[in-house]
Scaffold this motif. Structure first.
Motif: not given
Ligand code: KG4
Ligand code: ZN
Length: 328
Positions: A126, A259, A277, A280-281, A285-286, A288
């Motif tokens: 990230p 992030r 997951d 955020t998906a 968003w992502r 890590y």
């Protein structure tokens, strides 16, 4: 820069070599799980002695893995705290002695900074800034991370850490040490919702957590109606995951960042990963994660944090006095 990283803050002896621009050259971890299992928890004196026994050989092995001699080392990073005082002293003493002998800087590293930066070791790392969810056996924190050394605490547990709650609850349920992974494994065979456990501080509006009440709630269920252990484990895991996911979402909303970085031993939990997951998906968003092997304690994150500190201008110090900070 080629940096050797040493970790001995609790029950894992970790050694790694990191080279700026090249990445991780070698890393090894020796876990003391078998040593402490009979006692149901980490015995500090036994931990220290085992670090003393293991560390020199691990260092030799890691140097051999990378095909390097000691004189190629340019800095030695070590966990200076927080952790068990006697255990910390093993890596600290070794690192300071090596640094003095080799004439290279020694870099005391905060264990949580190691965890915090560990997702940056992944191939798909990230960019700054990001929100970090730090979930280990000793800490549960949400941080805003703008760069190396630029950390702002957004919220944390007011009592037990998430990993501690997993471990203590596993113990009252009679699961083998180490409790967290055992409880998670049992939870995956059960169904949440058959018993109702609280979601502490879910709607407190702030970014703090409280997990100590969950263990008590589990004890109440065990004393009263009794419960299919797998279903109770599943409900416990769901409660922790609900709260962690909700507060992580809130932290991203409040900071406006997109992030999320997850670090620390509980970050290995598959149910937590699945929920983060999804959360955020859904919003674009992502999230890590560190590589699975780097989720729990290891030397790689310490070597890496040391290299990042050097790159950010830290001078380190000439090896000498050995001080550790157990409650840093
Ligand atoms: O980061 P870590 O290795 O050590 C500390 O710095 O505390 O985290 C260890 C914690 C322990 O409490 C352990 O039970 C928990 O992480 N843990 C897990 C899982 N794997 C490790 N908790 C829940 N699910 C897991 N799969
Ligand atoms: Zn840790």
């Amino acid at each position: 820069m080629i940096v050797l990283g040493l970790e001995s803050s609790c029950d894992e002896t970790g050694v790694a070599l990191y080279e700026t621009g090249r990445g991780l050259l070698a890393h090894r971890v020796h876990s003391q799980i078998d040593l402490h299992a009979a006692y149901g928890g980490v015995v500090p004196e036994l931990a220290s002695r085992d670090h003393v026994r293991r560390l020199p050989a691990l260092i030799r092995q890691v140097m051999a893995d990378a095909g390097l001699g000691l004189n190629s080392l340019e800095a030695i990073a070590y966990t200076a705290g927080p952790g068990l005082a006697g255990a910390l002293l093993v890596a600290a003493g070794t690192a300071e002695a090596m640094a003095a002998a080799l004439g290279v800087p020694a870099l005391p590293i905060h264990h949580l900074e190691g965890h915090l930066l560990s997702p940056l070791l992944a191939a798909d790392a990230p960019a700054f800034p990001f929100v970090a969810l730090l979930v280990s056996g000793g800490h549960t924190q949400l941080m805003r991370v703008d760069g190396v050394g630029r950390y702002q605490l957004l919220g944390e547990s007011v009592d037990d850490a998430a990993g501690e709650a997993f471990d203590k609850t596993a113990k009252v349920m009679g699961l083998p040490y180490p409790g967290g992974p055992a409880l998670a494994q049992l939870a995956d065979q059960g169904r949440a919702g058959r018993f109702s456990l609280p979601r502490p501080m879910l709607h407190s509006g702030d970014l703090n957590f409280s997990f100590s009440g969950l263990k008590t709630a589990v004890m109440t269920v065990l004393r009263g109606e009794g419960a299919a252990p797998a279903d109770l484990a599943a409900e416990f895991q769901a409660a922790v995951v609900d709260v962690l996911t909700h507060k992580a979402k809130l932290a991203l909303k409040q900071t406006g960042l997109k992030r999320l970085v997850v670090a620390g031993g509980v970050g290995a939990n598959q149910a937590l990963r699945a929920r983060l997951d999804e959360m955020t998906a859904r919003r674009g968003w992502r999230v890590y994660y560190p590589e699975p092997a780097l989720c729990t304690d290891n030397g790689a994150m310490i070597a890496f944090a040391g290299a990042m500190r050097l790159a950010a201008g830290a001078a380190g110090h000439a090896g000498g006095a050995v001080t550790v900070r157990p409650r840093w």
